[in-house]
Design a protein around this motif. Structure first.
Motif, PDB file in Angstrom:
ATOM      1  N   TYR A 297      21.229  24.919  -0.206  1.00  0.00           N
ATOM      2  CA  TYR A 297      22.018  23.836  -0.569  1.00  0.00           C
ATOM      3  C   TYR A 297      23.475  24.014  -1.831  1.00  0.00           C
ATOM      4  O   TYR A 297      23.787  25.328  -2.308  1.00  0.00           O
ATOM      5  CB  TYR A 297      20.840  23.120  -1.407  1.00  0.00           C
TER       6      TYR A 297
ATOM      7  N   HIS B  96      26.379  20.906  -3.765  1.00  0.00           N
ATOM      8  CA  HIS B  96      26.769  20.342  -3.762  1.00  0.00           C
ATOM      9  C   HIS B  96      28.862  19.651  -3.830  1.00  0.00           C
ATOM     10  O   HIS B  96      29.388  19.288  -4.230  1.00  0.00           O
ATOM     11  CB  HIS B  96      26.573  19.854  -5.467  1.00  0.00           C
TER      12      HIS B  96
ATOM     13  N   LEU C 217      24.470  18.313  -0.923  1.00  0.00           N
ATOM     14  CA  LEU C 217      23.515  17.728  -1.156  1.00  0.00           C
ATOM     15  C   LEU C 217      24.724  16.280  -1.955  1.00  0.00           C
ATOM     16  O   LEU C 217      25.295  16.421  -1.962  1.00  0.00           O
ATOM     17  CB  LEU C 217      23.444  17.819  -2.918  1.00  0.00           C
TER      18      LEU C 217
ATOM     19  N   THR D 196      22.699  12.993  -7.338  1.00  0.00           N
ATOM     20  CA  THR D 196      22.776  15.108  -7.310  1.00  0.00           C
ATOM     21  C   THR D 196      22.406  15.102  -7.845  1.00  0.00           C
ATOM     22  O   THR D 196      20.964  16.332  -7.337  1.00  0.00           O
ATOM     23  CB  THR D 196      24.590  15.398  -7.656  1.00  0.00           C
TER      24      THR D 196
ATOM     25  N   ALA E 246      18.558  14.387  -6.208  1.00  0.00           N
ATOM     26  CA  ALA E 246      18.525  15.477  -5.218  1.00  0.00           C
ATOM     27  C   ALA E 246      17.606  17.029  -5.257  1.00  0.00           C
ATOM     28  O   ALA E 246      16.833  17.551  -5.344  1.00  0.00           O
ATOM     29  CB  ALA E 246      19.469  15.292  -3.864  1.00  0.00           C
TER      30      ALA E 246
END
Length: 255
Positions: A122, A124, A143, A159, A162
């Motif tokens: 994962y 961002h 993300l 963000t 999540a």
């Protein structure tokens, strides 16, 4: 050399190199560490340097300004390469999950992830995602959120929300500053909120930061030192600072 001449020279070298330890200055100028500490105190009072544990950094080290990703990527490249190679040893077992924070060092880690070690990742950060998109061993999750120009990373309520739903094995984090008094910090409040969520979402937190970040305090703290499991840095870090950081909680690995 007169004291004023020495102090002016020290100020120029700190500004040029970004950081100098008391021991380094004492050796360069053939003076005692007590003399160096008096010089640094005088320079700090003049606003020319800022004293940190074990040495000094430029007066601008405590700042709300933020350097763009492209500018940061050309700084301390050799140290970052060593840090990333050491960080590969901290990957969790195949099939595990990781969070990759924004930053030039974490982007280098993304580029070096093995193609035969299955991971759920994962992130961002757009640069991180771009490097992982073609890795066949990575199940990539980008993300949501508003992408900031400076860091090319998503931030904001979407963000943070999540990330708050996740529980991952390891978070690989970056930081603009690491200090005993201020913990881990970054200049932007929204970046800090996202990083804070990363720390809370991970079973294990690994911070990748070259030695120029140690002793620096950016505006917004996102984690205390005892929330970090491991800091991977380079051999330019002062030995006293390393010991002080480890006493505060995290293990420190020198790459």
């Amino acid at each position: 050399m007169y004291a004023e001449e020495r102090q002016q020279s020290i100020a120029r070298e700190v500004a040029s190199e970004g950081r100098l330890s008391v021991a380094e200055i004492a050796e360069r100028y053939d003076v005692t560490t007590e003399t160096v500490r008096r010089d640094l105190t005088a320079l700090e009072q003049l606003g020319l340097v800022r004293r940190v544990h074990g040495g000094a950094v430029p007066a601008a080290a405590l700042t709300t300004l933020e350097t763009a990703v492209g500018e940061r990527d050309v700084a301390n490249t050799a140290a970052k390469e060593r840090i990333v190679r050491a960080a590969l040893a901290e990957l969790p077992p195949a099939g595990a999950s990781v969070l990759l924070d924004a930053g030039t060092t974490t982007a280098r880690l993304a580029a070096m992830l093995p193609t035969n070690h299955r991971l759920v990742v994962y992130t961002h950060a757009v640069p991180v995602a771009a490097r992982l998109a073609t890795n066949p061993a990575v199940e990539l999750h980008l993300l949501p959120g508003r992408v900031r120009t400076a860091t090319q990373a998503a931030v904001g309520a979407a963000t943070v929300g999540a990330v708050g739903l996740l529980r991952v094995d390891v978070a690989f984090m970056g930081a603009n500053g690491i200090s005993l008094g201020h913990g881990l910090s970054t200049p932007d409040a929204e970046e800090a909120a996202t990083k804070r969520a990363f720390v809370l979402a991970a079973e294990r937190v690994v911070v990748l930061a070259d030695a120029s970040k140690v002793g620096v305090e950016a505006a917004v703290r996102f984690a205390e030192l005892d929330q970090v499991d491991l800091i991977v840095t380079d051999d330019a870090v002062d030995a006293e600072e390393r010991s002080a950081l480890e006493a505060a909680g995290p293990e420190v690995v020198i790459a």
